[in-house]
Design a protein around this motif. Structure first.
Motif, PDB file in Angstrom:
ATOM      1  N   ASN A 129       4.798   8.492   1.151  1.00  0.00           N
ATOM      2  CA  ASN A 129       3.212   8.571   1.579  1.00  0.00           C
ATOM      3  C   ASN A 129       2.956  10.047   1.913  1.00  0.00           C
ATOM      4  O   ASN A 129       2.334  10.022   3.353  1.00  0.00           O
ATOM      5  CB  ASN A 129       2.800   7.205   2.646  1.00  0.00           C
ATOM      6  N   LYS A 130       3.031  10.846   1.190  1.00  0.00           N
ATOM      7  CA  LYS A 130       3.381  12.613   1.507  1.00  0.00           C
ATOM      8  C   LYS A 130       1.864  12.942   2.057  1.00  0.00           C
ATOM      9  O   LYS A 130       1.812  13.953   2.521  1.00  0.00           O
ATOM     10  CB  LYS A 130       3.892  13.171   0.586  1.00  0.00           C
ATOM     11  N   TYR A 131       1.069  12.401   1.684  1.00  0.00           N
ATOM     12  CA  TYR A 131      -0.422  12.707   1.739  1.00  0.00           C
ATOM     13  C   TYR A 131      -1.203  12.195   3.056  1.00  0.00           C
ATOM     14  O   TYR A 131      -2.303  12.570   3.167  1.00  0.00           O
ATOM     15  CB  TYR A 131      -1.386  12.472   0.558  1.00  0.00           C
TER      16      TYR A 131
ATOM     17  N   GLY B 156       0.762  -1.165   0.019  1.00  0.00           N
ATOM     18  CA  GLY B 156       0.042   0.027  -0.040  1.00  0.00           C
ATOM     19  C   GLY B 156       0.860   1.253   0.054  1.00  0.00           C
ATOM     20  O   GLY B 156       0.217   2.364  -0.089  1.00  0.00           O
ATOM     21  N   ASP B 157       2.164   1.064   0.182  1.00  0.00           N
ATOM     22  CA  ASP B 157       3.104   2.385   0.281  1.00  0.00           C
ATOM     23  C   ASP B 157       2.990   2.910  -1.226  1.00  0.00           C
ATOM     24  O   ASP B 157       3.259   2.321  -2.373  1.00  0.00           O
ATOM     25  CB  ASP B 157       4.492   1.907   0.597  1.00  0.00           C
ATOM     26  N   LEU B 158       3.191   4.327  -1.232  1.00  0.00           N
ATOM     27  CA  LEU B 158       3.450   4.929  -2.598  1.00  0.00           C
ATOM     28  C   LEU B 158       4.943   5.112  -2.762  1.00  0.00           C
ATOM     29  O   LEU B 158       5.667   5.282  -1.994  1.00  0.00           O
ATOM     30  CB  LEU B 158       2.958   6.449  -2.514  1.00  0.00           C
TER      31      LEU B 158
ATOM     32  N   ALA C 253       4.195   4.816  -8.462  1.00  0.00           N
ATOM     33  CA  ALA C 253       3.406   3.532  -8.392  1.00  0.00           C
ATOM     34  C   ALA C 253       3.049   3.022  -7.002  1.00  0.00           C
ATOM     35  O   ALA C 253       3.411   3.839  -6.042  1.00  0.00           O
ATOM     36  CB  ALA C 253       4.833   2.514  -8.840  1.00  0.00           C
ATOM     37  N   ILE C 254       2.480   2.076  -6.600  1.00  0.00           N
ATOM     38  CA  ILE C 254       1.837   1.564  -5.605  1.00  0.00           C
ATOM     39  C   ILE C 254       2.402   0.192  -5.120  1.00  0.00           C
ATOM     40  O   ILE C 254       2.323  -0.626  -6.212  1.00  0.00           O
ATOM     41  CB  ILE C 254       0.288   1.788  -5.136  1.00  0.00           C
ATOM     42  N   TYR C 255       3.021   0.065  -3.918  1.00  0.00           N
ATOM     43  CA  TYR C 255       3.609  -1.369  -3.634  1.00  0.00           C
ATOM     44  C   TYR C 255       2.384  -2.298  -3.358  1.00  0.00           C
ATOM     45  O   TYR C 255       1.559  -1.963  -2.515  1.00  0.00           O
ATOM     46  CB  TYR C 255       4.526  -1.099  -2.455  1.00  0.00           C
ATOM     47  N   ILE C 256       2.463  -3.697  -3.817  1.00  0.00           N
ATOM     48  CA  ILE C 256       1.510  -4.298  -3.529  1.00  0.00           C
ATOM     49  C   ILE C 256       1.973  -5.651  -2.923  1.00  0.00           C
ATOM     50  O   ILE C 256       1.139  -6.523  -2.580  1.00  0.00           O
ATOM     51  CB  ILE C 256       0.667  -4.718  -4.962  1.00  0.00           C
TER      52      ILE C 256
END
Length: 130
Positions: A79-81, A12-14, A26-29
């Motif tokens: 995950n800056k947001y 779920g990390d950006l 990208a998003i880590y799955i």
């Protein structure tokens, strides 16, 4: 934040990838894979995702190994947001990301780019500072 993470990303990390003059997202799955939005003609690690993304009006959602997408570029977990938007539950983020793989969607570098795509998956809201 380091451009070469000292820790493995969590599901779920950006992931922010430093391309020349542009940041690809990208998003880590898990298990070394990411889901990201890229031009259909691209192959992982080619280093031209950014150039073709700027001139494309559509892109494909791809599941590829993180290190292949990164290629020779540097990357970081970003995950800056999280302070502005609460992340969705991890399982929901991953399910949403996997459900998008293979889709061809409209693309616009200003209002519907790769960062908008992954933030929508993580937060349920599409946002980009680019």
């Amino acid at each position: 934040m380091s451009w070469k993470p000292e820790v493995e990303p969590k599901r779920g990390d950006l992931i922010e990838i430093d391309r020349t003059g542009y940041h690809h997202w990208a998003i880590y799955i898990g298990d070394g894979y990411v889901v990201h939005l890229a031009p259909e003609s691209e192959v992982a690690g080619a280093g031209l995702y950014s150039l073709r993304s700027v001139i494309s009006d559509h892109a494909m959602v791809k599941k590829e190994p993180l290190l292949e997408v990164v290629g020779n570029d540097e990357y970081r977990i970003n995950n800056k947001y999280d302070g502005r938007f609460p992340p969705l539950p991890e399982d929901e983020i991953i399910a949403r990301a996997k459900a998008e793989v293979g889709r061809v969607i409209a693309y616009n570098v200003l209002c519907q780019n790769c960062e908008h795509f992954v933030t929508r998956l993580r937060y349920g809201t599409a946002v980009s500072d680019q």
